[in-house]
Motif scaffolding. Structure first.
Motif, PDB file in Angstrom:
ATOM      1  N   PHE A 174       4.127  -8.854 -12.706  1.00 48.71           N
ATOM      2  CA  PHE A 174       4.380  -9.282 -11.277  1.00 48.71           C
ATOM      3  C   PHE A 174       3.971  -8.824  -9.904  1.00 48.71           C
ATOM      4  N   LYS A 175       2.218  -8.783 -10.648  1.00 53.42           N
ATOM      5  CA  LYS A 175       1.236  -8.087  -9.800  1.00 53.42           C
ATOM      6  C   LYS A 175       1.595  -8.621  -8.272  1.00 53.42           C
ATOM      7  N   ASN A 176       2.057  -7.604  -7.007  1.00 50.03           N
ATOM      8  CA  ASN A 176       1.915  -8.258  -5.933  1.00 50.03           C
ATOM      9  C   ASN A 176       3.539  -9.186  -5.531  1.00 50.03           C
TER      10      ASN A 176
ATOM     11  N   GLY B   9      -0.860  10.675  -4.451  1.00 46.82           N
ATOM     12  CA  GLY B   9       0.282   9.303  -3.422  1.00 46.82           C
ATOM     13  C   GLY B   9       1.573   9.475  -3.900  1.00 46.82           C
ATOM     14  N   LEU B  10       2.240   8.284  -3.895  1.00 50.86           N
ATOM     15  CA  LEU B  10       4.175   7.689  -3.043  1.00 50.86           C
ATOM     16  C   LEU B  10       4.717   7.717  -4.996  1.00 50.86           C
ATOM     17  N   CYS B  11       6.098   7.799  -4.307  1.00 44.66           N
ATOM     18  CA  CYS B  11       7.070   7.259  -5.461  1.00 44.66           C
ATOM     19  C   CYS B  11       6.744   5.855  -5.910  1.00 44.66           C
TER      20      CYS B  11
ATOM     21  N   LYS C 182       2.017  -1.258   4.390  1.00 45.37           N
ATOM     22  CA  LYS C 182       2.503   0.148   3.562  1.00 45.37           C
ATOM     23  C   LYS C 182       3.793   0.386   4.296  1.00 45.37           C
ATOM     24  N   ASN C 183       3.901   1.025   2.814  1.00 47.03           N
ATOM     25  CA  ASN C 183       5.430   1.488   2.459  1.00 47.03           C
ATOM     26  C   ASN C 183       5.585   2.905   3.213  1.00 47.03           C
ATOM     27  N   SER C 184       6.619   2.698   3.993  1.00 51.75           N
ATOM     28  CA  SER C 184       6.810   4.106   4.401  1.00 51.75           C
ATOM     29  C   SER C 184       8.989   4.624   4.413  1.00 51.75           C
TER      30      SER C 184
ATOM     31  N   LEU D  90       0.645  -1.296  -0.275  1.00 47.60           N
ATOM     32  CA  LEU D  90       0.103   0.035  -0.267  1.00 47.60           C
ATOM     33  C   LEU D  90       0.663   1.151   0.005  1.00 47.60           C
ATOM     34  N   GLY D  91       0.984   2.005  -1.141  1.00 52.35           N
ATOM     35  CA  GLY D  91       1.205   3.581  -0.871  1.00 52.35           C
ATOM     36  C   GLY D  91      -0.052   4.670  -0.286  1.00 52.35           C
ATOM     37  N   GLY D  92      -0.045   5.582  -1.114  1.00 50.22           N
ATOM     38  CA  GLY D  92      -1.286   6.758  -0.813  1.00 50.22           C
ATOM     39  C   GLY D  92      -2.458   5.943  -0.740  1.00 50.22           C
ATOM     40  N   GLY D  93      -3.048   4.679  -1.234  1.00 53.00           N
ATOM     41  CA  GLY D  93      -4.102   4.419  -1.467  1.00 53.00           C
ATOM     42  C   GLY D  93      -5.200   5.059  -2.534  1.00 53.00           C
ATOM     43  N   SER D  94      -4.374   5.454  -3.220  1.00 54.99           N
ATOM     44  CA  SER D  94      -4.853   6.609  -4.224  1.00 54.99           C
ATOM     45  C   SER D  94      -5.703   6.022  -6.189  1.00 54.99           C
ATOM     46  N   ASN D  95      -4.676   4.868  -5.848  1.00 56.94           N
ATOM     47  CA  ASN D  95      -5.025   4.268  -7.380  1.00 56.94           C
ATOM     48  C   ASN D  95      -6.245   2.811  -6.232  1.00 56.94           C
ATOM     49  N   LEU D  96      -6.546   2.576  -5.085  1.00 58.50           N
ATOM     50  CA  LEU D  96      -7.075   1.901  -5.297  1.00 58.50           C
ATOM     51  C   LEU D  96      -8.511   1.113  -4.998  1.00 58.50           C
ATOM     52  N   LEU D  97      -9.018  -0.109  -4.890  1.00 57.43           N
ATOM     53  CA  LEU D  97     -11.041   0.527  -4.614  1.00 57.43           C
ATOM     54  C   LEU D  97     -11.062  -1.487  -4.264  1.00 57.43           C
TER      55      LEU D  97
ATOM     56  N   ILE E 235       2.311   6.540 -14.121  1.00 60.67           N
ATOM     57  CA  ILE E 235       1.169   8.015 -14.175  1.00 60.67           C
ATOM     58  C   ILE E 235       1.951   9.006 -14.822  1.00 60.67           C
ATOM     59  N   GLY E 236       0.923   9.159 -15.355  1.00 59.52           N
ATOM     60  CA  GLY E 236       0.984  10.462 -16.533  1.00 59.52           C
ATOM     61  C   GLY E 236      -0.291  11.497 -16.747  1.00 59.52           C
ATOM     62  N   ALA E 237      -0.527  12.633 -16.889  1.00 55.25           N
ATOM     63  CA  ALA E 237      -1.590  13.720 -17.355  1.00 55.25           C
ATOM     64  C   ALA E 237      -0.482  14.489 -18.044  1.00 55.25           C
ATOM     65  N   TYR E 238      -1.367  15.352 -18.829  1.00 56.18           N
ATOM     66  CA  TYR E 238      -1.571  16.611 -19.892  1.00 56.18           C
ATOM     67  C   TYR E 238      -0.271  16.412 -20.806  1.00 56.18           C
TER      68      TYR E 238
ATOM     69  N   ALA F  67       4.213   3.720  -6.115  1.00 53.92           N
ATOM     70  CA  ALA F  67       3.262   3.434  -7.783  1.00 53.92           C
ATOM     71  C   ALA F  67       3.864   4.499  -8.634  1.00 53.92           C
ATOM     72  N   ALA F  68       4.035   5.428  -8.637  1.00 61.69           N
ATOM     73  CA  ALA F  68       4.379   5.556  -9.849  1.00 61.69           C
ATOM     74  C   ALA F  68       4.488   5.192 -10.833  1.00 61.69           C
ATOM     75  N   PRO F  69       5.619   3.611 -10.632  1.00 52.95           N
ATOM     76  CA  PRO F  69       6.002   3.083 -12.396  1.00 52.95           C
ATOM     77  C   PRO F  69       4.695   2.295 -12.212  1.00 52.95           C
TER      78      PRO F  69
HETATM   79  C1  FAD Z   1      -7.768  12.901  -7.858  1.00 55.15           C
HETATM   80  C2  FAD Z   1      -6.823  12.106  -8.069  1.00 55.15           C
HETATM   81  C3  FAD Z   1      -6.387  11.939  -8.937  1.00 55.15           C
HETATM   82  C4  FAD Z   1      -5.676  11.273 -10.131  1.00 55.15           C
HETATM   83  N1  FAD Z   1      -5.140  11.317 -10.977  1.00 55.15           N
HETATM   84  C5  FAD Z   1      -4.430  10.951 -11.520  1.00 55.15           C
HETATM   85  C6  FAD Z   1      -3.695  11.565 -13.249  1.00 55.15           C
HETATM   86  O1  FAD Z   1      -3.248  12.410 -13.175  1.00 55.15           O
HETATM   87  N2  FAD Z   1      -2.564  10.678 -13.507  1.00 55.15           N
HETATM   88  C7  FAD Z   1      -2.692   9.021 -12.973  1.00 55.15           C
HETATM   89  O2  FAD Z   1      -1.747   8.300 -13.519  1.00 55.15           O
HETATM   90  N3  FAD Z   1      -2.905   8.920 -11.460  1.00 55.15           N
HETATM   91  C8  FAD Z   1      -3.874   9.559 -10.950  1.00 55.15           C
HETATM   92  N4  FAD Z   1      -4.617   9.351 -10.468  1.00 55.15           N
HETATM   93  C9  FAD Z   1      -4.309   7.875  -9.422  1.00 55.15           C
HETATM   94  C10 FAD Z   1      -3.495   7.700  -8.728  1.00 55.15           C
HETATM   95  O3  FAD Z   1      -2.774   9.241  -7.690  1.00 55.15           O
HETATM   96  C11 FAD Z   1      -2.187   6.970  -8.553  1.00 55.15           C
HETATM   97  O4  FAD Z   1      -2.159   5.716  -9.951  1.00 55.15           O
HETATM   98  C12 FAD Z   1      -0.848   7.383  -7.969  1.00 55.15           C
HETATM   99  O5  FAD Z   1       0.052   6.741  -8.428  1.00 55.15           O
HETATM  100  C13 FAD Z   1      -1.040   6.289  -6.538  1.00 55.15           C
HETATM  101  O6  FAD Z   1       0.146   5.987  -6.110  1.00 55.15           O
HETATM  102  P1  FAD Z   1      -0.470   5.472  -4.559  1.00 55.15           P
HETATM  103  O7  FAD Z   1       0.746   5.730  -3.874  1.00 55.15           O
HETATM  104  O8  FAD Z   1      -1.415   6.334  -4.170  1.00 55.15           O
HETATM  105  O9  FAD Z   1      -0.952   4.133  -4.616  1.00 55.15           O
HETATM  106  P2  FAD Z   1      -1.776   2.904  -3.985  1.00 55.15           P
HETATM  107  O10 FAD Z   1      -2.637   3.636  -4.206  1.00 55.15           O
HETATM  108  O11 FAD Z   1      -1.497   2.651  -2.554  1.00 55.15           O
HETATM  109  O12 FAD Z   1      -1.518   1.516  -4.967  1.00 55.15           O
HETATM  110  C14 FAD Z   1      -2.157   1.395  -6.248  1.00 55.15           C
HETATM  111  C15 FAD Z   1      -0.976   0.443  -7.035  1.00 55.15           C
HETATM  112  O13 FAD Z   1       0.263  -0.150  -6.892  1.00 55.15           O
HETATM  113  C16 FAD Z   1       1.097  -1.443  -6.196  1.00 55.15           C
HETATM  114  N5  FAD Z   1       2.125  -0.625  -5.200  1.00 55.15           N
HETATM  115  C17 FAD Z   1       2.041   0.446  -4.465  1.00 55.15           C
HETATM  116  N6  FAD Z   1       3.215   1.287  -3.830  1.00 55.15           N
HETATM  117  C18 FAD Z   1       3.300   0.185  -4.151  1.00 55.15           C
HETATM  118  C19 FAD Z   1       5.197  -0.521  -3.950  1.00 55.15           C
HETATM  119  N7  FAD Z   1       5.937   0.329  -3.293  1.00 55.15           N
HETATM  120  N8  FAD Z   1       5.827  -1.705  -4.515  1.00 55.15           N
HETATM  121  C20 FAD Z   1       5.194  -2.135  -5.265  1.00 55.15           C
HETATM  122  N9  FAD Z   1       3.302  -1.942  -5.614  1.00 55.15           N
HETATM  123  C21 FAD Z   1       3.516  -0.544  -5.395  1.00 55.15           C
HETATM  124  C22 FAD Z   1      -0.768  -1.081  -4.897  1.00 55.15           C
HETATM  125  O14 FAD Z   1      -0.612  -2.549  -4.393  1.00 55.15           O
HETATM  126  C23 FAD Z   1      -1.678  -1.008  -5.459  1.00 55.15           C
HETATM  127  O15 FAD Z   1      -1.305  -2.376  -6.739  1.00 55.15           O
HETATM  128  C24 FAD Z   1      -5.664  10.466  -9.164  1.00 55.15           C
HETATM  129  C25 FAD Z   1      -5.299   9.911  -8.031  1.00 55.15           C
HETATM  130  C26 FAD Z   1      -7.059  10.435  -7.127  1.00 55.15           C
HETATM  131  C27 FAD Z   1      -7.210  10.243  -6.301  1.00 55.15           C
END
Ligand code: FAD
Length: 339
Positions: free
Chosen positions: A172-174, A117-119, A68-70, A50-57, A127-130, A121-123
């Motif tokens: 390589f999920k999880n 979110g956290l770095c 939780k990765n800190s 779990l990173g910031g939990g912003s791309n999970l349901l 992640i992408g925008a604009y 989870a970026a790969p």
């Molecule tokens: C308001 C809003 C706007 C957003 N806009 C964008 C956008 O413009 N572009 C975009 O690409 N995304 C966007 N997102 C989605 C999200 O922010 C990104 O995907 C972000 O990178 C998720 O980071 P997280 O740390 O919250 O990941 P989490 O939600 O915690 O995890 C996401 C996935 O990554 C895995 N994971 C997390 N950390 C690790 C780690 N260290 N090692 C291995 N696996 C890991 C988790 O198991 C899970 O499967 C948006 C989200 C919100 C809420």
């Protein structure tokens, strides 16, 4: 590092779903992580990073271990006259890394400002925008193999980046805990302001000569006005990916729907169509069903009005997928990771 049981994840996911993890641990160093996983007392199939939990349901309680990765920190690993190589530990907040780059006038990630979110989870989903994606500046990452408990290096090609895709989201999920990422930023930035409203926002702000900072500020301004703030309304950003369909199918659809928008896709002979437009045409925009719904300004964003369960949001997503399929013959796929 303390193992907790039956931990509420409500404050750890931006949807604000009150799911529980059977086991939970927060990792602050790589050594901690290696010590913890060396014990091998957990079912390897039941681990979730779990990173910031912003791309999970969370569709239900998690019957396994949530890690939780800190692991935090940013360092410069290499530098020349034109570029700087930045290594960010996985628990660093992504936007903090962007602000660090912006403060130093290093170009490359300013268009990715304010992505939650956290770095680490970026790969995951590139992640992408604009008009910019992580892959444009990515050099390598370090990841802990949760089976061997050894650190592995993944270079650009190893990650198999695609549109909101990488090896870590699929095969390589999880299986890996990403512990750091290294990006190459530009000391002589080349700007990308043609996408979305960046150019007009810069003009509106009276900026004639863009800088890394003015572009970052413009992106923050646009995003803040367009997207619901998860602190106020639970959501995970775009719930679905924009589908890429064969050109031929697009041309057929266009006969029926002349206003159907399209963009350049990443697959040859395909075009990308905005999922938000398709969802809106099916009448979902702004519709509230129980405690959930599609956002009133952003059809692509599903929201939690307060007490939604993950299952409720999942069912709404399924209904949206079915109606878009029925009307347009196009299959939407979630961008959000379903757990
Ligand atoms: C308001 C809003 C706007 C957003 N806009 C964008 C956008 O413009 N572009 C975009 O690409 N995304 C966007 N997102 C989605 C999200 O922010 C990104 O995907 C972000 O990178 C998720 O980071 P997280 O740390 O919250 O990941 P989490 O939600 O915690 O995890 C996401 C996935 O990554 C895995 N994971 C997390 N950390 C690790 C780690 N260290 N090692 C291995 N696996 C890991 C988790 O198991 C899970 O499967 C948006 C989200 C919100 C809420």
């Amino acid at each position: 590092m303390q193992l907790e049981e039956n931990k509420s994840l409500k404050s750890l996911n931006t949807f604000g779903i009150d799911a529980f993890a059977k086991y939970f641990v927060e990792i602050n160093t790589i050594a901690d992580a290696q010590t913890f996983f060396a014990e091998k007392k957990f079912d390897p199939e039941k681990k979730l990073i779990l990173g910031g939990g912003s791309n999970l349901l969370f569709t239900k309680n998690y019957d396994g271990l949530v890690v939780k990765n800190s692991i935090e920190g940013i360092e410069i690993t290499k530098e020349d006259d034109n570029h700087v190589w930045l290594k960010a530990k996985a628990g660093t907040i992504w936007h903090q890394l962007v602000l660090y780059a912006v403060a130093n006038n290093w170009g490359g990630i300013e268009n990715l400002s304010l992505i939650p979110g956290l770095c680490g989870a970026a790969p995951m989903q590139n992640i992408g925008a604009y008009g910019v994606e992580l892959k444009d500046v990515f050099i390598s990452l370090e990841a802990l193999n949760l089976e061997s408990n050894q650190i592995q290096i993944f270079n650009h090609a190893d990650c198999e980046f695609g549109y909101r895709e990488s090896v870590f989201k699929n095969k390589f999920k999880n299986q890996f805990l990403i512990v750091s990422i290294t990006l190459k930023l530009n000391k002589k930035p080349v700007y990308n302001i043609s996408y979305g409203a960046i150019q007009t926002t810069l003009e509106h702000n009276g900026i004639m000569e863009p800088t890394v900072k003015s572009i970052s500020d413009a992106v923050i301004q646009i995003r803040s006005s367009k997207l619901p703030n998860p602190a106020e309304l639970g959501n995970a950003g775009s719930f679905f990916k924009n589908p890429e369909i064969p050109k031929q199918q697009y041309e057929q659809l266009q006969l029926q729907y002349p206003l159907l928008p399209s963009y350049k896709g990443s697959i040859p002979n395909h075009v990308k169509i905005p999922a938000g437009w398709l969802i809106e045409q099916c009448g979902w925009k702004g519709k509230q069903i129980g405690h959930t719904g599609s956002h009133k300004y952003q059809a692509l964003v599903l929201v939690n009005y307060g007490n939604a369960t993950g299952d409720e949001i999942y069912k709404l997503a399924q209904d949206i997928i079915a109606s878009v399929k029925e009307k347009f013959g196009v299959e939407l796929t979630p961008e959000v990771n379903l757990v």
